[in-house]
Design a protein around this motif. Structure first.
Motif, PDB file in Angstrom:
ATOM      1  N   PHE A   1      18.896  -1.986 -15.830  1.00 23.46           N
ATOM      2  CA  PHE A   1      18.338  -1.748 -14.492  1.00 23.46           C
ATOM      3  C   PHE A   1      17.514  -0.453 -14.394  1.00 23.46           C
ATOM      4  O   PHE A   1      16.382  -0.481 -13.897  1.00 23.46           O
ATOM      5  CB  PHE A   1      19.450  -1.765 -13.423  1.00 23.46           C
ATOM      6  CG  PHE A   1      18.914  -1.620 -12.030  1.00 23.46           C
ATOM      7  CD1 PHE A   1      18.377  -2.705 -11.357  1.00 23.46           C
ATOM      8  CD2 PHE A   1      18.897  -0.378 -11.400  1.00 23.46           C
ATOM      9  CE1 PHE A   1      17.849  -2.564 -10.076  1.00 23.46           C
ATOM     10  CE2 PHE A   1      18.368  -0.226 -10.127  1.00 23.46           C
ATOM     11  CZ  PHE A   1      17.853  -1.332  -9.464  1.00 23.46           C
ATOM     12  N   PRO A   2      18.042   0.709 -14.877  1.00 26.32           N
ATOM     13  CA  PRO A   2      17.249   1.949 -14.718  1.00 26.32           C
ATOM     14  C   PRO A   2      15.877   1.855 -15.397  1.00 26.32           C
ATOM     15  O   PRO A   2      14.860   2.268 -14.823  1.00 26.32           O
ATOM     16  CB  PRO A   2      18.119   3.023 -15.379  1.00 26.32           C
ATOM     17  CG  PRO A   2      19.512   2.453 -15.346  1.00 26.32           C
ATOM     18  CD  PRO A   2      19.362   0.968 -15.486  1.00 26.32           C
ATOM     19  N   THR A   3      15.844   1.287 -16.603  1.00 28.25           N
ATOM     20  CA  THR A   3      14.564   1.163 -17.317  1.00 28.25           C
ATOM     21  C   THR A   3      13.642   0.204 -16.571  1.00 28.25           C
ATOM     22  O   THR A   3      12.441   0.438 -16.416  1.00 28.25           O
ATOM     23  CB  THR A   3      14.815   0.589 -18.738  1.00 28.25           C
ATOM     24  OG1 THR A   3      15.932   1.248 -19.288  1.00 28.25           O
ATOM     25  CG2 THR A   3      13.611   0.717 -19.624  1.00 28.25           C
ATOM     26  N   PHE A   4      14.247  -0.899 -16.099  1.00 28.38           N
ATOM     27  CA  PHE A   4      13.483  -1.911 -15.373  1.00 28.38           C
ATOM     28  C   PHE A   4      12.867  -1.301 -14.108  1.00 28.38           C
ATOM     29  O   PHE A   4      11.681  -1.465 -13.829  1.00 28.38           O
ATOM     30  CB  PHE A   4      14.431  -3.061 -15.028  1.00 28.38           C
ATOM     31  CG  PHE A   4      13.797  -4.158 -14.254  1.00 28.38           C
ATOM     32  CD1 PHE A   4      13.067  -5.146 -14.897  1.00 28.38           C
ATOM     33  CD2 PHE A   4      13.920  -4.222 -12.878  1.00 28.38           C
ATOM     34  CE1 PHE A   4      12.469  -6.173 -14.178  1.00 28.38           C
ATOM     35  CE2 PHE A   4      13.336  -5.239 -12.160  1.00 28.38           C
ATOM     36  CZ  PHE A   4      12.608  -6.221 -12.812  1.00 28.38           C
ATOM     37  N   LYS A   5      13.675  -0.556 -13.380  1.00 30.55           N
ATOM     38  CA  LYS A   5      13.193   0.049 -12.123  1.00 30.55           C
ATOM     39  C   LYS A   5      12.076   1.051 -12.410  1.00 30.55           C
ATOM     40  O   LYS A   5      11.040   1.066 -11.739  1.00 30.55           O
ATOM     41  CB  LYS A   5      14.364   0.740 -11.397  1.00 30.55           C
ATOM     42  CG  LYS A   5      13.957   1.329 -10.074  1.00 30.55           C
ATOM     43  CD  LYS A   5      15.125   1.909  -9.316  1.00 30.55           C
ATOM     44  CE  LYS A   5      14.735   2.461  -7.962  1.00 30.55           C
ATOM     45  NZ  LYS A   5      13.458   3.133  -7.872  1.00 30.55           N
TER      46      LYS A   5
ATOM     47  N   ASP B   1       8.331   0.777 -10.956  1.00 30.21           N
ATOM     48  CA  ASP B   1       7.760   1.869 -10.152  1.00 30.21           C
ATOM     49  C   ASP B   1       6.468   2.389 -10.786  1.00 30.21           C
ATOM     50  O   ASP B   1       5.498   2.697 -10.080  1.00 30.21           O
ATOM     51  CB  ASP B   1       8.773   3.012  -9.996  1.00 30.21           C
ATOM     52  CG  ASP B   1       9.956   2.599  -9.117  1.00 30.21           C
ATOM     53  OD1 ASP B   1       9.854   1.550  -8.429  1.00 30.21           O
ATOM     54  OD2 ASP B   1      10.985   3.307  -9.126  1.00 30.21           O
ATOM     55  N   ALA B   2       6.446   2.472 -12.117  1.00 34.70           N
ATOM     56  CA  ALA B   2       5.237   2.956 -12.809  1.00 34.70           C
ATOM     57  C   ALA B   2       4.088   1.965 -12.594  1.00 34.70           C
ATOM     58  O   ALA B   2       2.949   2.365 -12.324  1.00 34.70           O
ATOM     59  CB  ALA B   2       5.525   3.137 -14.299  1.00 34.70           C
ATOM     60  N   LEU B   3       4.394   0.679 -12.693  1.00 34.72           N
ATOM     61  CA  LEU B   3       3.344  -0.328 -12.469  1.00 34.72           C
ATOM     62  C   LEU B   3       2.828  -0.249 -11.033  1.00 34.72           C
ATOM     63  O   LEU B   3       1.635  -0.392 -10.773  1.00 34.72           O
ATOM     64  CB  LEU B   3       3.887  -1.735 -12.749  1.00 34.72           C
ATOM     65  CG  LEU B   3       4.081  -2.084 -14.228  1.00 34.72           C
ATOM     66  CD1 LEU B   3       4.876  -3.380 -14.376  1.00 34.72           C
ATOM     67  CD2 LEU B   3       2.727  -2.202 -14.928  1.00 34.72           C
ATOM     68  N   ALA B   4       3.758  -0.005 -10.100  1.00 32.44           N
ATOM     69  CA  ALA B   4       3.361   0.076  -8.689  1.00 32.44           C
ATOM     70  C   ALA B   4       2.423   1.251  -8.454  1.00 32.44           C
ATOM     71  O   ALA B   4       1.562   1.198  -7.582  1.00 32.44           O
ATOM     72  CB  ALA B   4       4.601   0.206  -7.812  1.00 32.44           C
ATOM     73  N   ARG B   5       2.573   2.307  -9.251  1.00 32.27           N
ATOM     74  CA  ARG B   5       1.718   3.500  -9.073  1.00 32.27           C
ATOM     75  C   ARG B   5       0.388   3.375  -9.808  1.00 32.27           C
ATOM     76  O   ARG B   5      -0.526   4.155  -9.583  1.00 32.27           O
ATOM     77  CB  ARG B   5       2.453   4.745  -9.592  1.00 32.27           C
ATOM     78  CG  ARG B   5       3.558   5.249  -8.663  1.00 32.27           C
ATOM     79  CD  ARG B   5       4.010   6.642  -9.078  1.00 32.27           C
ATOM     80  NE  ARG B   5       4.496   6.676 -10.458  1.00 32.27           N
ATOM     81  CZ  ARG B   5       5.759   6.429 -10.821  1.00 32.27           C
ATOM     82  NH1 ARG B   5       6.664   6.152  -9.915  1.00 32.27           N
ATOM     83  NH2 ARG B   5       6.116   6.474 -12.084  1.00 32.27           N
TER      84      ARG B   5
ATOM     85  N   SER C   1       4.436  -4.016  -8.540  1.00 34.36           N
ATOM     86  CA  SER C   1       4.409  -3.436  -7.207  1.00 34.36           C
ATOM     87  C   SER C   1       5.362  -4.181  -6.270  1.00 34.36           C
ATOM     88  O   SER C   1       6.134  -3.588  -5.513  1.00 34.36           O
ATOM     89  CB  SER C   1       2.973  -3.561  -6.709  1.00 34.36           C
ATOM     90  OG  SER C   1       2.753  -2.716  -5.672  1.00 34.36           O
ATOM     91  N   LEU C   2       5.316  -5.493  -6.374  1.00 35.32           N
ATOM     92  CA  LEU C   2       6.167  -6.354  -5.545  1.00 35.32           C
ATOM     93  C   LEU C   2       7.650  -6.087  -5.830  1.00 35.32           C
ATOM     94  O   LEU C   2       8.464  -5.887  -4.929  1.00 35.32           O
ATOM     95  CB  LEU C   2       5.826  -7.805  -5.898  1.00 35.32           C
ATOM     96  CG  LEU C   2       6.172  -8.899  -4.937  1.00 35.32           C
ATOM     97  CD1 LEU C   2       5.413  -8.726  -3.648  1.00 35.32           C
ATOM     98  CD2 LEU C   2       5.801 -10.249  -5.565  1.00 35.32           C
ATOM     99  N   VAL C   3       7.964  -6.060  -7.125  1.00 37.96           N
ATOM    100  CA  VAL C   3       9.363  -5.843  -7.516  1.00 37.96           C
ATOM    101  C   VAL C   3       9.806  -4.450  -7.087  1.00 37.96           C
ATOM    102  O   VAL C   3      10.906  -4.251  -6.573  1.00 37.96           O
ATOM    103  CB  VAL C   3       9.521  -6.046  -9.048  1.00 37.96           C
ATOM    104  CG1 VAL C   3      10.893  -5.593  -9.516  1.00 37.96           C
ATOM    105  CG2 VAL C   3       9.292  -7.516  -9.409  1.00 37.96           C
ATOM    106  N   SER C   4       8.916  -3.487  -7.226  1.00 41.10           N
ATOM    107  CA  SER C   4       9.269  -2.111  -6.889  1.00 41.10           C
ATOM    108  C   SER C   4       9.641  -1.970  -5.407  1.00 41.10           C
ATOM    109  O   SER C   4      10.626  -1.315  -5.074  1.00 41.10           O
ATOM    110  CB  SER C   4       8.085  -1.209  -7.245  1.00 41.10           C
ATOM    111  OG  SER C   4       8.234   0.050  -6.690  1.00 41.10           O
ATOM    112  N   VAL C   5       8.863  -2.612  -4.513  1.00 40.96           N
ATOM    113  CA  VAL C   5       9.178  -2.450  -3.084  1.00 40.96           C
ATOM    114  C   VAL C   5      10.419  -3.237  -2.670  1.00 40.96           C
ATOM    115  O   VAL C   5      11.141  -2.829  -1.765  1.00 40.96           O
ATOM    116  CB  VAL C   5       8.012  -2.826  -2.136  1.00 40.96           C
ATOM    117  CG1 VAL C   5       6.868  -1.864  -2.247  1.00 40.96           C
ATOM    118  CG2 VAL C   5       7.547  -4.242  -2.295  1.00 40.96           C
ATOM    119  N   PHE C   6      10.674  -4.349  -3.341  1.00 42.75           N
ATOM    120  CA  PHE C   6      11.822  -5.164  -2.922  1.00 42.75           C
ATOM    121  C   PHE C   6      13.129  -4.776  -3.624  1.00 42.75           C
ATOM    122  O   PHE C   6      14.203  -5.140  -3.162  1.00 42.75           O
ATOM    123  CB  PHE C   6      11.545  -6.652  -3.152  1.00 42.75           C
ATOM    124  CG  PHE C   6      10.573  -7.236  -2.147  1.00 42.75           C
ATOM    125  CD1 PHE C   6      10.779  -7.071  -0.789  1.00 42.75           C
ATOM    126  CD2 PHE C   6       9.461  -7.937  -2.556  1.00 42.75           C
ATOM    127  CE1 PHE C   6       9.885  -7.595   0.142  1.00 42.75           C
ATOM    128  CE2 PHE C   6       8.556  -8.466  -1.639  1.00 42.75           C
ATOM    129  CZ  PHE C   6       8.777  -8.291  -0.281  1.00 42.75           C
TER     130      PHE C   6
END
Ligand SMILES: NC(=O)c1ccc[n+]([C@@H]2O[C@H](COP(=O)([O-])OP(=O)(O)OC[C@H]3O[C@@H](n4cnc5c(N)ncnc54)[C@H](OP(=O)(O)O)[C@@H]3O)[C@@H](O)[C@H]2O)c1
Length: 410
Positions: free
Chosen positions: A293-297, A301-305, A317-322
């Motif tokens: 989970f920590p690596t995934f998150k 988050d990096a992709l969202a940025r 981005s989608l996964v990061s916000v949800f």
């Protein structure tokens, strides 16, 4: 009971469901639908685009006389309503059902403008109607996101707002303040607050027209290793149950409570149960790897940025916000709404397979068909052209004017 509802958000996912539910449930209901459009024809086209998930065109045309588009915008002063439409709302509306919002969790500006400024304008109409003793009820579609940071909890309605908690995003923060504004500005008005959890799919059909959460769900279902704890619960609820609750309780004379969680509550299923239900659809058993989970998150988050725009960054981005709402193992007690309706929502495991298969096949798009050219039978009256400023107003055609005048004087 004759009821004219000034309703926002009819062109959206939940709003479309609610309009259909209200009109089919009670033949005496009329809807004044705040709609962003340049003219009445465009407004009906936008409403048709939303309602065709439920109705064929003949049915839409049959109900259209009971739907009056009111051209406007939540961002505009006084909602951008023309004087004639202000009069229409002030003389016809008997209740307000505010559904529209910005769900853009990443944009503080969108949430500020749509949720805070927009809701304040809606509340001013509610206040004015209440002051004339014309407002039977103000209903407000909120969200469980008002509960802010949580983990491993069952949240009760009256404990949902805790001003000492942080929020996950501007969406949750502004929706929380919207509830507060409604309470402060309408202390003397009958009010209902609806707080849906994750609204996904329809237990009666595989089709849907809202895909953000569905896309995130399909993404997780396809992972070879799911980075979530298998026994965490996911509070997912079917849109048709949410809509039924909003329509029934808005129309009800005396709902028993003022806040309702529209959620799966303690019956919410775990990730494991959902993945077991999906095993046949995806052709394999899910494997869970919560330690990822920590690596995934961090990756999401990096992709969202990332400044790059492609499918991978969009999904990240989608996964990061949800993710906060997927991994909080928190559910929202729904016993109030279940008691009022007499039945519970349908467990997600019973309809997630068809939803997954249809959505992927449709490439996460609901293909709409345009409204046919025949004029609509708009006996109930309509609206003047929009709305945001004088300069934006489209020229009013004769048909629009006749319909509007009919409505105001009717
Ligand atoms: N979907 C969920 O899982 C979920 C969960 C909990 C709570 N909710 C709440 O449910 C409500 C509806 O959500 P939804 O999922 O149906 O969202 P949606 O499909 O994005 O619909 C949003 C609606 O708001 C309208 N709107 C947005 N900005 C506007 C503006 N400036 N002026 C006028 N109308 C505007 C949209 O109109 P346009 O068509 O013109 O953009 C649309 O009709 C929201 O209050 C949301 O907070 C949703």
């Amino acid at each position: 009971m004759s009821e004219t509802i000034f309703l926002t958000g009819a062109t959206g996912f939940i709003g479309g469901y609610v309009v259909v539910d209200l009109l089919t449930r009670d033949p005496d209901v009329q809807v004044l639908a705040l709609t962003r459009a340049k003219n009445t024809r465009e407004a009906y086209e936008r409403l048709w685009a939303s309602l065709q998930l439920h109705w064929d065109e003949a049915t839409f045309r049959r109900f259209a006389p009971r739907i009056t588009p009111v051209l406007g915008d939540l961002h505009a002063p006084d909602l951008g309503l023309s004087k004639a439409d202000q009069k229409l709302v002030m003389t016809k509306a008997t209740s307000i059902l505010h559904i529209a919002a910005s769900l853009n969790r990443k944009s503080a500006k969108a949430c500020l403008n749509t949720n805070l400024r927009g809701t304040l304008s809606v509340l001013k109409y509610a206040r004015a109607l209440a002051d004339e003793d014309r407002l039977r009820r103000y209903s407000h579609v909120s969200t469980v996101a008002v509960a802010g940071h949580r983990s491993n909890e069952v949240v009760q309605e009256d404990d949902g707002i805790d001003w000492n908690r942080s929020d996950y995003d501007p969406y949750g923060r502004t929706k929380k303040f919207c509830e507060h504004m409604a309470r402060e500005l309408l202390p003397d008005v009958e009010k209902t607050f609806f707080r849906p959890s994750i609204v996904m799919g329809d237990s009666r059909m595989e089709k849907t027209s809202q895909f953000d959460m569905v896309r995130a769900f399909c993404f997780f279902a396809d992972l070879p290793l799911i980075p979530l704890r298998p026994d965490d619960r996911l509070d997912i609820v079917n849109a048709n149950w949410v809509s039924e609750a909003i329509a029934v309780l808005h129309l009800k004379d005396k709902p028993r409570h003022d806040i309702y969680h529209l959620s799966s509550g303690t019956a919410a299923e775990t990730c494991r149960i959902t993945s077991q239900a999906m095993a046949e659809t995806i052709g394999r058993k899910a494997r869970f790897a919560p330690w990822l989970f920590p690596t995934f998150k961090a990756s999401a988050d990096a992709l969202a940025r990332s400044s790059q725009k492609n499918v991978v960054t969009a999904v990240g981005s989608l996964v990061s916000v949800f993710l906060p709402y997927i991994a909080w193992n928190t559910v929202f007690d729904n016993s109030r709404a279940v008691a009022e309706l007499g039945h519970a929502p349908v467990p997600f495991s019973q309809y997630c397979g068809p939803l997954y298969t249809w959505s992927k096949k449709a490439d996460f798009k609901f293909a709409t068909v345009p409204l046919g050219p025949a004029p609509l039978d708009n006996a109930a009256g309509a609206t003047t052209p929009a709305a945001t400023s004088g300069a934006d107003r489209a020229p009013r055609d004769g048909a629009d004017r006749a319909l509007r005048d009919g409505a105001v004087t009717a």
